[in-house]
Motif scaffolding. Structure first.
Motif, PDB file in Angstrom:
ATOM      1  N   SER A 126       0.878  -1.781  -0.029  1.00 39.06           N
ATOM      2  CA  SER A 126      -0.071  -0.006   0.190  1.00 39.06           C
ATOM      3  C   SER A 126       0.600   1.296  -0.104  1.00 39.06           C
ATOM      4  O   SER A 126       1.485   1.866   1.111  1.00 39.06           O
ATOM      5  CB  SER A 126      -0.766  -0.004   0.872  1.00 39.06           C
ATOM      6  N   HIS A 127       1.687   1.386  -1.353  1.00 35.61           N
ATOM      7  CA  HIS A 127       2.114   2.388  -1.304  1.00 35.61           C
ATOM      8  C   HIS A 127       1.946   3.806  -0.997  1.00 35.61           C
ATOM      9  O   HIS A 127       2.472   5.088  -0.782  1.00 35.61           O
ATOM     10  CB  HIS A 127       2.828   2.179  -2.709  1.00 35.61           C
ATOM     11  N   MET A 128       0.812   4.393  -1.376  1.00 36.61           N
ATOM     12  CA  MET A 128       0.290   6.017  -1.835  1.00 36.61           C
ATOM     13  C   MET A 128      -1.269   5.988  -1.031  1.00 36.61           C
ATOM     14  O   MET A 128      -2.197   4.684  -1.873  1.00 36.61           O
ATOM     15  CB  MET A 128       0.431   6.755  -3.496  1.00 36.61           C
ATOM     16  N   PHE A 129      -1.480   6.601  -0.837  1.00 35.05           N
ATOM     17  CA  PHE A 129      -3.092   6.556  -0.612  1.00 35.05           C
ATOM     18  C   PHE A 129      -3.594   7.900  -0.364  1.00 35.05           C
ATOM     19  O   PHE A 129      -2.822   9.369  -0.949  1.00 35.05           O
ATOM     20  CB  PHE A 129      -3.084   6.255   1.076  1.00 35.05           C
ATOM     21  N   VAL A 130      -5.488   8.560  -0.781  1.00 34.44           N
ATOM     22  CA  VAL A 130      -5.135   9.551  -0.405  1.00 34.44           C
ATOM     23  C   VAL A 130      -6.634   9.561   0.560  1.00 34.44           C
ATOM     24  O   VAL A 130      -7.024   8.239   0.768  1.00 34.44           O
ATOM     25  CB  VAL A 130      -6.207  10.262  -1.583  1.00 34.44           C
ATOM     26  N   LEU A 131      -7.233  10.628   1.509  1.00 31.06           N
ATOM     27  CA  LEU A 131      -8.766  10.675   2.763  1.00 31.06           C
ATOM     28  C   LEU A 131      -9.112  11.562   1.960  1.00 31.06           C
ATOM     29  O   LEU A 131      -8.994  12.483   0.751  1.00 31.06           O
ATOM     30  CB  LEU A 131      -7.919  11.525   3.631  1.00 31.06           C
ATOM     31  N   SER A 132     -10.364  11.200   2.269  1.00 26.68           N
ATOM     32  CA  SER A 132     -11.751  11.669   1.815  1.00 26.68           C
ATOM     33  C   SER A 132     -11.456  13.237   3.115  1.00 26.68           C
ATOM     34  O   SER A 132     -10.909  13.359   3.274  1.00 26.68           O
ATOM     35  CB  SER A 132     -12.747  11.320   2.389  1.00 26.68           C
ATOM     36  N   LYS A 133     -11.925  14.003   2.679  1.00 28.15           N
ATOM     37  CA  LYS A 133     -12.512  15.538   3.076  1.00 28.15           C
ATOM     38  C   LYS A 133     -12.124  15.702   4.226  1.00 28.15           C
ATOM     39  O   LYS A 133     -12.247  16.053   5.159  1.00 28.15           O
ATOM     40  CB  LYS A 133     -12.847  16.066   1.885  1.00 28.15           C
ATOM     41  N   ASP A 134     -13.163  15.001   4.812  1.00 30.51           N
ATOM     42  CA  ASP A 134     -13.810  14.922   5.854  1.00 30.51           C
ATOM     43  C   ASP A 134     -13.028  13.756   7.145  1.00 30.51           C
ATOM     44  O   ASP A 134     -12.784  13.495   8.385  1.00 30.51           O
ATOM     45  CB  ASP A 134     -15.090  14.250   6.627  1.00 30.51           C
ATOM     46  N   GLY A 135     -11.928  13.086   6.225  1.00 29.10           N
ATOM     47  CA  GLY A 135     -10.670  12.057   6.935  1.00 29.10           C
ATOM     48  C   GLY A 135     -11.066  10.746   7.306  1.00 29.10           C
ATOM     49  O   GLY A 135     -10.597   9.663   8.019  1.00 29.10           O
ATOM     50  N   HIS A 136     -12.724  10.257   7.231  1.00 27.33           N
ATOM     51  CA  HIS A 136     -13.074   8.594   7.264  1.00 27.33           C
ATOM     52  C   HIS A 136     -12.157   8.159   6.543  1.00 27.33           C
ATOM     53  O   HIS A 136     -13.049   6.890   7.160  1.00 27.33           O
ATOM     54  CB  HIS A 136     -14.703   9.489   7.339  1.00 27.33           C
ATOM     55  N   ARG A 137     -12.409   7.648   5.296  1.00 25.79           N
ATOM     56  CA  ARG A 137     -11.942   7.144   4.569  1.00 25.79           C
ATOM     57  C   ARG A 137     -10.728   7.347   4.353  1.00 25.79           C
ATOM     58  O   ARG A 137     -10.606   8.762   3.415  1.00 25.79           O
ATOM     59  CB  ARG A 137     -13.069   7.011   3.378  1.00 25.79           C
ATOM     60  N   ALA A 138      -9.953   6.766   3.999  1.00 28.64           N
ATOM     61  CA  ALA A 138      -8.706   6.463   3.534  1.00 28.64           C
ATOM     62  C   ALA A 138      -8.667   5.359   2.109  1.00 28.64           C
ATOM     63  O   ALA A 138      -9.534   4.348   2.097  1.00 28.64           O
ATOM     64  CB  ALA A 138      -7.554   5.672   3.675  1.00 28.64           C
ATOM     65  N   TYR A 139      -7.883   5.552   0.901  1.00 28.34           N
ATOM     66  CA  TYR A 139      -8.202   5.456  -0.497  1.00 28.34           C
ATOM     67  C   TYR A 139      -6.717   4.767  -0.807  1.00 28.34           C
ATOM     68  O   TYR A 139      -5.911   5.891  -0.877  1.00 28.34           O
ATOM     69  CB  TYR A 139      -9.276   5.950  -1.688  1.00 28.34           C
ATOM     70  N   THR A 140      -6.077   3.061  -1.235  1.00 30.89           N
ATOM     71  CA  THR A 140      -4.802   2.858  -1.363  1.00 30.89           C
ATOM     72  C   THR A 140      -4.419   2.449  -2.703  1.00 30.89           C
ATOM     73  O   THR A 140      -5.344   1.452  -2.406  1.00 30.89           O
ATOM     74  CB  THR A 140      -4.161   2.053   0.451  1.00 30.89           C
TER      75      THR A 140
END
Length: 336
Positions: free
Chosen positions: A159-173
């Motif tokens: 799991s090299h890179m990820f983004v967070l949802s604006k509210d910080g509740h979800r991460a997508y890797t």
């Protein structure tokens, strides 16, 4: 006559003070680029307007990515190790902290075990989130205590890179050789979904409204568009060559993507999902950072040691920022 002269001098002085204040405000709003140089094992502080290096701070082997604290005081550089993704080598277990104002290494966070920490991102809660490849997780770090407080599992290797949802509740890797994207519930520290994408993927970005995730097939010239409401691929974007990284413009109109083999950066119209613009950049473009005011995109080109500068108002390339080979991850630090 005397009164008129006094008023003139007073007015001139006031205007001068206002001009000086305005100039200072303009300067302070500019900020600096903080750049990880993984070949030199350094962090570079760069004036993007003067196009020159302000300082160079040594960090561990190798720091690839960097994040700046919300108060713009510190830069956090995960120390990944001396190898590529999935390849044998040293396994980093720390994060170096650079004091941006003092221009020196301030501290090191010891993670307690080999993790190959890679990408750091601050969440809206003020916590520091870092991809932890060897733990198949996103590590959650309290920047005040400088301790790991939890790990949110991705269920996938690399799991090299990820983004967070604006509210910080979800991460997508993006899970490189697994060819998948993990959807992680950050608050409850659990895996929600695993989305198959391709044999191999690289990097990931999120639309400003949080509705779509973009990741890049490394075996075909296409970008996957994932619907965050369904956690499924909704569309594919066909492009001239394979993409390595992307970043949407803050207005959600375009997706910028780098094509390393072609030495190009493209702008995809997100209304039509077609390539609208294409730009020749130095060798092997790797990462994109869009300035907070949405006026400029910076693109690191590692072998050349250059940062391409794309004016997003005129859609014209500006003179490059010439540094040293190895420039990779970037973050923006507001001047203070």
């Amino acid at each position: 006559m005397f009164v008129r002269s006094v008023l003139f001098v007073a007015s001139f002085t006031l205007l001068a003070l206002l001009a000086a204040h305005s100039s200072k405000s303009a300067l302070s709003s500019r900020g600096i680029l903080v750049v990880a140089n993984q070949k030199e094992h350094t962090v570079l502080l760069v004036d993007p307007e003067a196009r020159r290096e302000l300082a160079k701070i040594s960090v561990g082997v190798n720091g690839h990515e960097v994040a700046v604290s919300p108060d713009a005081r510190f830069a956090y550089v995960p120390i990944y190790g001396n190898s590529g993704v999935g390849k044998p080598g040293t396994d980093g277990a720390s994060i170096d902290i650079v004091d941006i104002q003092q221009r020196k290494l301030a501290a090191t966070i010891e993670l307690g075990k080999p993790l190959r920490p890679h990408q750091p991102t601050f969440g809206p809660d003020g916590m520091l989130y870092v991809s932890a490849e060897l733990a198949n997780a996103v590590a959650i770090i309290d920047p005040t205590s400088r301790k790991v407080v939890a790990e949110a599992p991705t269920g996938q290797p690399e799991s090299h890179m990820f983004v967070l949802s604006k509210d910080g509740h979800r991460a997508y890797t993006s899970n490189v050789h697994a060819g998948t994207v993990s959807v992680v519930d950050i608050a409850n520290r659990k895996l929600i979904a695993t989305i198959p994408v391709a044999k191999q993927v690289q990097r990931i970005s999120i639309s400003p409204d949080g509705a779509h995730i973009f990741t890049h097939d490394q075996g075909a010239p296409r970008i996957a568009v994932i619907d965050t409401a369904t956690n499924k691929i909704s569309q594919w974007i066909d492009i001239p060559d394979y993409a390595y990284a992307s970043e949407p413009t803050p207005d959600g109109r375009f997706l910028l993507a780098v094509l390393p083999r072609a030495n190009k950066t493209i702008a995809i119209d997100l209304q039509t999902l077609k390539v609208a613009k294409s730009f020749d950049v130095p060798q092997l473009p790797g990462e994109i950072l869009i300035r907070p005011d949405a006026a400029v995109a910076y693109i690191t080109c590692m072998p050349a040691g250059k940062i391409a500068v794309l004016d997003l108002h005129s859609w014209q390339l500006q003179p490059t920022i010439d540094l040293t080979p190895g420039v990779d991850g970037m973050a923006w630090s507001a001047a203070n």
